[in-house]
Design an enzyme around this catalytic site. Structure first.
Site, PDB file in Angstrom:
ATOM      1  N   ILE A  19       0.767  -1.117  -0.198  1.00  0.00           N
ATOM      2  CA  ILE A  19      -0.035  -0.442   0.343  1.00  0.00           C
ATOM      3  C   ILE A  19       1.328   1.084  -0.321  1.00  0.00           C
ATOM      4  CG2 ILE A  19      -1.538   1.064   1.247  1.00  0.00           C
ATOM      5  CD1 ILE A  19      -2.801  -1.535   2.350  1.00  0.00           C
ATOM      6  N   ASP A  38      11.627   4.086   5.569  1.00  0.00           N
ATOM      7  CA  ASP A  38      11.437   2.913   4.590  1.00  0.00           C
ATOM      8  C   ASP A  38      12.171   2.360   5.421  1.00  0.00           C
ATOM      9  OD1 ASP A  38       9.081   0.331   3.410  1.00  0.00           O
ATOM     10  OD2 ASP A  38      11.428  -0.465   4.269  1.00  0.00           O
ATOM     11  N   ASP A  54      13.589   3.120  10.356  1.00  0.00           N
ATOM     12  CA  ASP A  54      13.114   2.865  11.610  1.00  0.00           C
ATOM     13  C   ASP A  54      11.876   3.404  12.184  1.00  0.00           C
ATOM     14  OD1 ASP A  54      12.258   0.822  12.941  1.00  0.00           O
ATOM     15  OD2 ASP A  54      14.126   0.160  14.350  1.00  0.00           O
ATOM     16  N   VAL A  55      10.519   3.013  12.381  1.00  0.00           N
ATOM     17  CA  VAL A  55       9.712   4.152  12.583  1.00  0.00           C
ATOM     18  C   VAL A  55      10.291   3.794  14.393  1.00  0.00           C
ATOM     19  CG1 VAL A  55       7.916   4.689  10.674  1.00  0.00           C
ATOM     20  CG2 VAL A  55       7.767   2.326  12.761  1.00  0.00           C
ATOM     21  N   ASN A  81       2.668   5.185   6.990  1.00  0.00           N
ATOM     22  CA  ASN A  81       1.373   4.333   6.439  1.00  0.00           C
ATOM     23  C   ASN A  81       2.323   2.662   7.214  1.00  0.00           C
ATOM     24  OD1 ASN A  81       0.429   2.495   4.307  1.00  0.00           O
ATOM     25  ND2 ASN A  81       2.406   2.203   4.087  1.00  0.00           N
ATOM     26  N   SER A 133      -7.397   0.787   9.576  1.00  0.00           N
ATOM     27  CA  SER A 133      -8.165  -0.337   9.351  1.00  0.00           C
ATOM     28  C   SER A 133      -9.130  -1.019   9.754  1.00  0.00           C
ATOM     29  CB  SER A 133      -7.258  -1.696  10.349  1.00  0.00           C
ATOM     30  OG  SER A 133      -7.792  -2.991   9.208  1.00  0.00           O
ATOM     31  N   TYR A 146      -3.359  -6.542  16.502  1.00  0.00           N
ATOM     32  CA  TYR A 146      -3.565  -6.186  15.400  1.00  0.00           C
ATOM     33  C   TYR A 146      -4.792  -5.125  15.249  1.00  0.00           C
ATOM     34  CZ  TYR A 146      -3.995  -4.636  10.715  1.00  0.00           C
ATOM     35  OH  TYR A 146      -3.424  -3.592   9.700  1.00  0.00           O
ATOM     36  N   LYS A 150      -5.170  -0.374  16.092  1.00  0.00           N
ATOM     37  CA  LYS A 150      -5.359   0.119  15.054  1.00  0.00           C
ATOM     38  C   LYS A 150      -6.901   0.734  15.191  1.00  0.00           C
ATOM     39  CE  LYS A 150      -2.897  -0.966  11.436  1.00  0.00           C
ATOM     40  NZ  LYS A 150      -2.094   0.242  10.368  1.00  0.00           N
ATOM     41  N   THR A 178      -9.673  -5.636   4.210  1.00  0.00           N
ATOM     42  CA  THR A 178      -8.484  -7.218   3.121  1.00  0.00           C
ATOM     43  C   THR A 178      -7.848  -6.245   2.378  1.00  0.00           C
ATOM     44  OG1 THR A 178      -9.790  -8.152   5.236  1.00  0.00           O
ATOM     45  CG2 THR A 178      -7.798  -9.438   4.013  1.00  0.00           C
TER      46      THR A 178
END
Length: 252
Positions: A19, A38, A54-55, A81, A133, A146, A150, A178
């Site tokens: 995404i 990234d 690295d977040v 993201n 999500s 998860y 979110k 999904t």
């Protein structure tokens, strides 16, 4: 949305694949200068510019944001993201995994936005878009960890929207269903019957298929665009009706 982002600079975390890559490409098509933040940037190709990030590490985040500003002269759009998936019930993951996934999926967005805020305050068209999500708003089996992250992203989005609106910064999120991403692909590959598992995931969404990365990217581009200037604090569902619709089974 050709030309909507001319003169604007965007940073997309997790923008090297899935995404995130679709979002980065969509913003660039609209005229933005786009930094891909990234862990793996070796395959990032022009006109995109990669910065290793690295977040889960504040110093890494600050260096990537500063690198973006130094390269392009400012920062107008942040797309949070980057994230990781997790499976299982509330009992299936140890504390260390809960802490790791929360650190990446939630606090990672905090780190990136916090580092970007001084630059966003100087922008004429500042926007933050978070990838949330349908798991934030619908109870999904085997997704306790998860879904927790979110749900936190949804609340964080609304809180940031309230905090920063009068600074000229809009904050929104997208809620994909999904999606056909590398992570979902790996889950399908690990299933006992990948074809049956894919069919079940497709049937769970009223429109009968997985969401595409490009569909999510289009929604992000709208929320990030100056044409959405009166839209803030919104969670935009891109889920084929999974959250809102209750259709009868096909053929009835």
């Amino acid at each position: 949305m050709s030309g909507d982002f001319e003169g604007l600079v965007a940073a997309v975390t997790g923008g090297a694949s899935g995404i995130g890559a679709a979002i980065a490409a969509e913003l660039a098509r609209g005229g933005a200068q786009v930094a891909v933040l990234d862990l793996h940037t070796e395959d990032v190709a022009p006109p995109l510019v990669g910065f290793r990030c690295d977040v889960a590490d504040d110093a890494s985040v600050r260096a990537a944001i500063q690198g973006t500003v130094d390269r392009f002269g400012g920062l107008d759009i942040v797309v949070n993201n980057a994230g990781v998936g997790a499976q299982g019930t509330v009992a299936d993951n140890p504390d260390e995994e809960w802490q790791r996934v929360l650190d990446i999926n939630v606090i990672g967005m905090v780190r990136v936005t916090r580092a970007a805020l001084p630059h966003l305050r100087a922008s004429r068209a500042a926007a933050v878009v978070n990838t949330c999500s349908v798991a934030a708003t619908a109870g999904l089996p085997q997704r306790a960890l998860y879904s927790t992250t979110k749900g936190a992203v949804l609340s964080l989005t609304q809180a940031m929207a309230a905090d920063h609106l009068r600074e000229g910064i809009r904050v929104n999120c997208v809620n994909p269903g999904t999606a056909d991403t590398p992570w979902v692909g790996r889950l399908l590959d690990s299933a006992a019957d990948p074809a049956a598992e894919r069919a079940a995931l497709e049937a769970r969404q009223p429109h009968g298929r997985l969401v595409t990365a490009d569909e999510v990217a289009g929604a992000v581009a709208y929320l990030a665009s100056p044409r959405a200037g009166s839209t803030t604090g919104v969670a935009l569902a891109v889920d084929g009706g999974m959250q809102a619709l209750r259709l009868r089974p096909a053929g009835q």
